[in-house]
Design a protein around this motif. Structure first.
Motif, PDB file in Angstrom:
ATOM      1  N   ALA A 167     -13.587  16.669 -17.653  1.00  0.00           N
ATOM      2  CA  ALA A 167     -13.688  16.753 -19.111  1.00  0.00           C
ATOM      3  C   ALA A 167     -13.564  15.382 -19.775  1.00  0.00           C
ATOM      4  CB  ALA A 167     -12.602  17.684 -19.652  1.00  0.00           C
ATOM      5  N   GLY A 168     -13.403  14.343 -18.967  1.00  0.00           N
ATOM      6  CA  GLY A 168     -13.298  12.987 -19.505  1.00  0.00           C
ATOM      7  C   GLY A 168     -11.963  12.681 -20.150  1.00  0.00           C
ATOM      8  N   GLU A 169     -10.907  13.399 -19.721  1.00  0.00           N
ATOM      9  CA  GLU A 169      -9.583  13.229 -20.326  1.00  0.00           C
ATOM     10  C   GLU A 169      -8.850  11.977 -19.839  1.00  0.00           C
ATOM     11  OE1 GLU A 169      -8.127  15.041 -22.695  1.00  0.00           O
ATOM     12  OE2 GLU A 169      -9.906  16.303 -22.906  1.00  0.00           O
ATOM     13  N   PHE A 170      -9.255  11.421 -18.712  1.00  0.00           N
ATOM     14  CA  PHE A 170      -8.599  10.212 -18.207  1.00  0.00           C
ATOM     15  C   PHE A 170      -9.561   9.441 -17.300  1.00  0.00           C
ATOM     16  CE2 PHE A 170      -7.690  13.421 -14.988  1.00  0.00           C
ATOM     17  CZ  PHE A 170      -7.905  12.742 -13.793  1.00  0.00           C
ATOM     18  N   ASP A 171      -9.204   8.186 -17.031  1.00  0.00           N
ATOM     19  CA  ASP A 171     -10.020   7.320 -16.174  1.00  0.00           C
ATOM     20  C   ASP A 171      -9.380   7.076 -14.809  1.00  0.00           C
ATOM     21  OD1 ASP A 171     -11.885   6.873 -18.325  1.00  0.00           O
ATOM     22  OD2 ASP A 171     -10.372   5.547 -19.211  1.00  0.00           O
ATOM     23  N   VAL A 172      -8.056   6.999 -14.798  1.00  0.00           N
ATOM     24  CA  VAL A 172      -7.325   6.690 -13.559  1.00  0.00           C
ATOM     25  C   VAL A 172      -6.164   7.674 -13.418  1.00  0.00           C
ATOM     26  CG1 VAL A 172      -6.008   4.949 -12.285  1.00  0.00           C
ATOM     27  CG2 VAL A 172      -7.906   4.243 -13.765  1.00  0.00           C
ATOM     28  N   ALA A 173      -5.981   8.199 -12.211  1.00  0.00           N
ATOM     29  CA  ALA A 173      -4.863   9.110 -11.939  1.00  0.00           C
ATOM     30  C   ALA A 173      -3.993   8.516 -10.845  1.00  0.00           C
ATOM     31  CB  ALA A 173      -5.372  10.483 -11.517  1.00  0.00           C
ATOM     32  N   THR A 174      -2.687   8.487 -11.089  1.00  0.00           N
ATOM     33  CA  THR A 174      -1.725   7.956 -10.121  1.00  0.00           C
ATOM     34  C   THR A 174      -0.681   9.017  -9.819  1.00  0.00           C
ATOM     35  OG1 THR A 174      -2.038   5.736 -11.062  1.00  0.00           O
ATOM     36  CG2 THR A 174      -0.151   6.058  -9.591  1.00  0.00           C
ATOM     37  N   LEU A 175      -0.409   9.200  -8.548  1.00  0.00           N
ATOM     38  CA  LEU A 175       0.531  10.224  -8.087  1.00  0.00           C
ATOM     39  C   LEU A 175       1.861   9.568  -7.716  1.00  0.00           C
ATOM     40  CD1 LEU A 175       1.078  13.161  -7.112  1.00  0.00           C
ATOM     41  CD2 LEU A 175       0.042  12.506  -4.923  1.00  0.00           C
ATOM     42  N   PHE A 176       2.956  10.121  -8.244  1.00  0.00           N
ATOM     43  CA  PHE A 176       4.295   9.597  -7.966  1.00  0.00           C
ATOM     44  C   PHE A 176       5.092  10.650  -7.189  1.00  0.00           C
ATOM     45  CE2 PHE A 176       2.790   7.312 -11.619  1.00  0.00           C
ATOM     46  CZ  PHE A 176       3.236   6.013 -11.437  1.00  0.00           C
ATOM     47  N   ILE A 184      18.817   9.522   5.031  1.00  0.00           N
ATOM     48  CA  ILE A 184      19.446   8.610   4.074  1.00  0.00           C
ATOM     49  C   ILE A 184      18.438   7.693   3.385  1.00  0.00           C
ATOM     50  CG2 ILE A 184      21.658   8.633   5.272  1.00  0.00           C
ATOM     51  CD1 ILE A 184      20.893   5.940   6.507  1.00  0.00           C
ATOM     52  N   SER A 185      17.160   7.882   3.650  1.00  0.00           N
ATOM     53  CA  SER A 185      16.162   6.983   3.070  1.00  0.00           C
ATOM     54  C   SER A 185      14.934   7.754   2.597  1.00  0.00           C
ATOM     55  CB  SER A 185      15.747   5.919   4.098  1.00  0.00           C
ATOM     56  OG  SER A 185      14.743   5.074   3.572  1.00  0.00           O
ATOM     57  N   GLN A 186      14.728   7.755   1.280  1.00  0.00           N
ATOM     58  CA  GLN A 186      13.539   8.345   0.677  1.00  0.00           C
ATOM     59  C   GLN A 186      12.952   7.300  -0.264  1.00  0.00           C
ATOM     60  OE1 GLN A 186      16.673  10.123  -0.107  1.00  0.00           O
ATOM     61  NE2 GLN A 186      16.610  10.928   1.973  1.00  0.00           N
ATOM     62  N   VAL A 187      11.690   6.951  -0.050  1.00  0.00           N
ATOM     63  CA  VAL A 187      11.078   5.836  -0.766  1.00  0.00           C
ATOM     64  C   VAL A 187      10.191   6.346  -1.901  1.00  0.00           C
ATOM     65  CG1 VAL A 187       9.640   3.778  -0.563  1.00  0.00           C
ATOM     66  CG2 VAL A 187      11.093   4.482   1.361  1.00  0.00           C
ATOM     67  N   ALA A 188      10.512   5.989  -3.130  1.00  0.00           N
ATOM     68  CA  ALA A 188       9.660   6.342  -4.272  1.00  0.00           C
ATOM     69  C   ALA A 188       8.317   5.645  -4.119  1.00  0.00           C
ATOM     70  CB  ALA A 188      10.333   5.922  -5.577  1.00  0.00           C
ATOM     71  N   THR A 189       7.226   6.408  -4.253  1.00  0.00           N
ATOM     72  CA  THR A 189       5.885   5.899  -3.951  1.00  0.00           C
ATOM     73  C   THR A 189       4.929   6.224  -5.093  1.00  0.00           C
ATOM     74  OG1 THR A 189       6.288   6.281  -1.594  1.00  0.00           O
ATOM     75  CG2 THR A 189       4.003   5.967  -2.265  1.00  0.00           C
ATOM     76  N   ALA A 190       4.047   5.270  -5.391  1.00  0.00           N
ATOM     77  CA  ALA A 190       2.975   5.477  -6.369  1.00  0.00           C
ATOM     78  C   ALA A 190       1.647   5.327  -5.633  1.00  0.00           C
ATOM     79  CB  ALA A 190       3.076   4.466  -7.504  1.00  0.00           C
ATOM     80  N   GLN A 191       0.772   6.319  -5.766  1.00  0.00           N
ATOM     81  CA  GLN A 191      -0.508   6.322  -5.054  1.00  0.00           C
ATOM     82  C   GLN A 191      -1.630   6.681  -6.009  1.00  0.00           C
ATOM     83  OE1 GLN A 191      -0.674   9.129  -1.818  1.00  0.00           O
ATOM     84  NE2 GLN A 191      -2.818   8.734  -1.372  1.00  0.00           N
ATOM     85  N   GLN A 192      -2.607   5.796  -6.132  1.00  0.00           N
ATOM     86  CA  GLN A 192      -3.766   6.080  -6.978  1.00  0.00           C
ATOM     87  C   GLN A 192      -4.710   7.010  -6.230  1.00  0.00           C
ATOM     88  OE1 GLN A 192      -5.715   2.806  -9.156  1.00  0.00           O
ATOM     89  NE2 GLN A 192      -7.670   3.650  -8.510  1.00  0.00           N
ATOM     90  N   ILE A 193      -5.031   8.154  -6.832  1.00  0.00           N
ATOM     91  CA  ILE A 193      -5.899   9.120  -6.159  1.00  0.00           C
ATOM     92  C   ILE A 193      -7.250   9.283  -6.852  1.00  0.00           C
ATOM     93  CG2 ILE A 193      -4.016  10.406  -5.094  1.00  0.00           C
ATOM     94  CD1 ILE A 193      -4.191  12.453  -7.340  1.00  0.00           C
ATOM     95  N   ILE A 194      -7.367   8.875  -8.120  1.00  0.00           N
ATOM     96  CA  ILE A 194      -8.639   8.884  -8.838  1.00  0.00           C
ATOM     97  C   ILE A 194      -8.723   7.611  -9.669  1.00  0.00           C
ATOM     98  CG2 ILE A 194     -10.092  10.042 -10.528  1.00  0.00           C
ATOM     99  CD1 ILE A 194      -8.794  12.663  -9.821  1.00  0.00           C
ATOM    100  N   PRO A 195      -9.794   6.802  -9.506  1.00  0.00           N
ATOM    101  CA  PRO A 195     -10.744   6.872  -8.396  1.00  0.00           C
ATOM    102  C   PRO A 195     -10.048   6.575  -7.072  1.00  0.00           C
ATOM    103  CG  PRO A 195     -11.038   4.840  -9.633  1.00  0.00           C
ATOM    104  CD  PRO A 195     -10.044   5.658 -10.396  1.00  0.00           C
ATOM    105  N   ALA A 196     -10.573   7.140  -5.991  1.00  0.00           N
ATOM    106  CA  ALA A 196      -9.944   6.987  -4.678  1.00  0.00           C
ATOM    107  C   ALA A 196      -9.811   5.511  -4.331  1.00  0.00           C
ATOM    108  CB  ALA A 196     -10.775   7.708  -3.626  1.00  0.00           C
ATOM    109  N   LYS A 197      -8.619   5.135  -3.945  1.00  0.00           N
ATOM    110  CA  LYS A 197      -8.335   3.743  -3.619  1.00  0.00           C
ATOM    111  C   LYS A 197      -7.778   3.684  -2.199  1.00  0.00           C
ATOM    112  CE  LYS A 197      -5.825  -0.297  -5.392  1.00  0.00           C
ATOM    113  NZ  LYS A 197      -4.879  -0.773  -6.434  1.00  0.00           N
ATOM    114  N   PHE A 198      -8.374   2.839  -1.371  1.00  0.00           N
ATOM    115  CA  PHE A 198      -7.984   2.761   0.030  1.00  0.00           C
ATOM    116  C   PHE A 198      -7.523   1.351   0.362  1.00  0.00           C
ATOM    117  CE2 PHE A 198     -11.588   5.714  -0.391  1.00  0.00           C
ATOM    118  CZ  PHE A 198     -10.925   6.894  -0.096  1.00  0.00           C
ATOM    119  N   GLU A 199      -6.570   1.272   1.290  1.00  0.00           N
ATOM    120  CA  GLU A 199      -6.103  -0.036   1.740  1.00  0.00           C
ATOM    121  C   GLU A 199      -7.192  -0.710   2.563  1.00  0.00           C
ATOM    122  OE1 GLU A 199      -2.489   0.479   3.846  1.00  0.00           O
ATOM    123  OE2 GLU A 199      -1.421   1.374   2.156  1.00  0.00           O
ATOM    124  N   ALA A 200      -7.072  -2.031   2.681  1.00  0.00           N
ATOM    125  CA  ALA A 200      -8.105  -2.800   3.382  1.00  0.00           C
ATOM    126  C   ALA A 200      -8.246  -2.388   4.841  1.00  0.00           C
ATOM    127  CB  ALA A 200      -7.794  -4.298   3.284  1.00  0.00           C
TER     128      ALA A 200
END
Length: 291
Positions: A167-176, A184-200
């Motif tokens: 519907a054109g409501e946003f351009d970029v989506a990031t998942l937290f 004892i270890s949980q890492v807060a993470t941000a991942q861009q899913i739209i547009p799909a972004k991949f590591e090198a």
């Protein structure tokens, strides 16, 4: 100074609390094993999906007809933040670490003049973010009544996100979310899913050896929406395992702290009781000598 009765009541109260925290620790430990197994089982599938899409996206990087989920809208003005947290508290810093990362990202975007929209998954995130970003929250999803998270739940969230994108409501989506590493270890993470972004290094070195049927374009159009659901599903499973790990650690710490408090209160109770007995003995002896 509190009376003996007050101290006795406080000791009883702390003991009752200790029983509750110990029981919650045992429940979290039991649920953690299943949640950890589910999260670890989902990782290879999500990573393989990422590798396949990374290879296809590299081959179609200059394709003008590439799907919008891969190429993007060409703008970077409106951002959707998908903030996945727990449904309950009493889990240490699990929820606050995710919310803090999302809040900092939102404030940074707003300072740059961007438009921020938030979709919360989980009651705790919605309750906290609503205090500051009430006008920015566009939707809210809760799985409080769901006993076992499944792909259907993640797909429901993904369909909401895809509908907003179409519907054109946003351009970029990031998942937290919080990535589970250990109890004892949980890492807060941000991942861009739209547009799909991949590591090198996400694309396999042998990607050039693959030939796809039907065309790569058709495969991308089918896999990219599915990838949004897969990544959200992975985030929900990672969050679930992270929540129980954090809760187990928090309840273990609370149980030990309650034990320390009981020891201190018992010591104070015994000292005050001994002082009272000594005082009464002195009064009796003094009275006897006066006679």
């Amino acid at each position: 100074m509190p009376s003996l009765k007050d101290l006795k009541n406080r000791i009883a109260s702390v003991k009752a609390t200790q029983k509750i925290t110990k029981a919650m620790k045992m429940v979290a430990a039991a649920k953690l094993r299943r949640a950890q197994e589910a999260a670890e089982a989902a990782r290879p599938y999500a990573e393989r999906m990422t590798n396949v899409l990374a290879g296809l996206s590299a081959a179609n990087a200059d394709n003008a007809e590439a799907p919008l989920l891969l190429a993007g809208t060409g703008k970077n003005q409106t951002h959707l933040l998908i903030v996945a947290t727990g449904e309950r508290g009493l889990a240490g810093g699990f929820n606050s670490s995710i919310i803090r990362m999302a809040r900092d990202h939102a404030l940074k975007l707003l300072a740059e003049g961007k438009t921020v929209k938030i979709l919360t998954v989980g009651r705790k995130g919605n309750d906290i973010l609503r205090r500051t970003f009430r006008e920015n929250i566009v939707d809210y999803v809760t799985f409080r009544e769901v006993k076992q998270l499944g792909f259907t739940n993640a797909n429901m969230v993904a369909q909401k996100v895809l509908t907003l994108f179409e519907a054109g409501e946003f351009d970029v989506a990031t998942l937290f979310y919080a990535r589970f590493q250990s109890v004892i270890s949980q890492v807060a993470t941000a991942q861009q899913i739209i547009p799909a972004k991949f590591e090198a290094n996400a694309a396999p070195e042998t990607s050039a050896l693959y030939e796809y049927e039907p065309s790569e374009q058709e495969i991308l159009e089918d896999l990219l929406p599915r990838n949004v659901a897969v990544q959200i599903f992975r985030a929900l499973l990672e969050n679930n395992a992270s929540f129980y790990g954090a809760q187990m650690s928090a309840m273990d710490s609370a149980t030990r702290n309650a034990g320390d408090m009981i020891n201190k209160l018992t010591l104070s109770y015994n000292r005050q009781r001994q002082a009272q007995i000594t005082k009464e003995l002195i009064e009796i002896i003094s009275g006897a000598e006066a006679l």
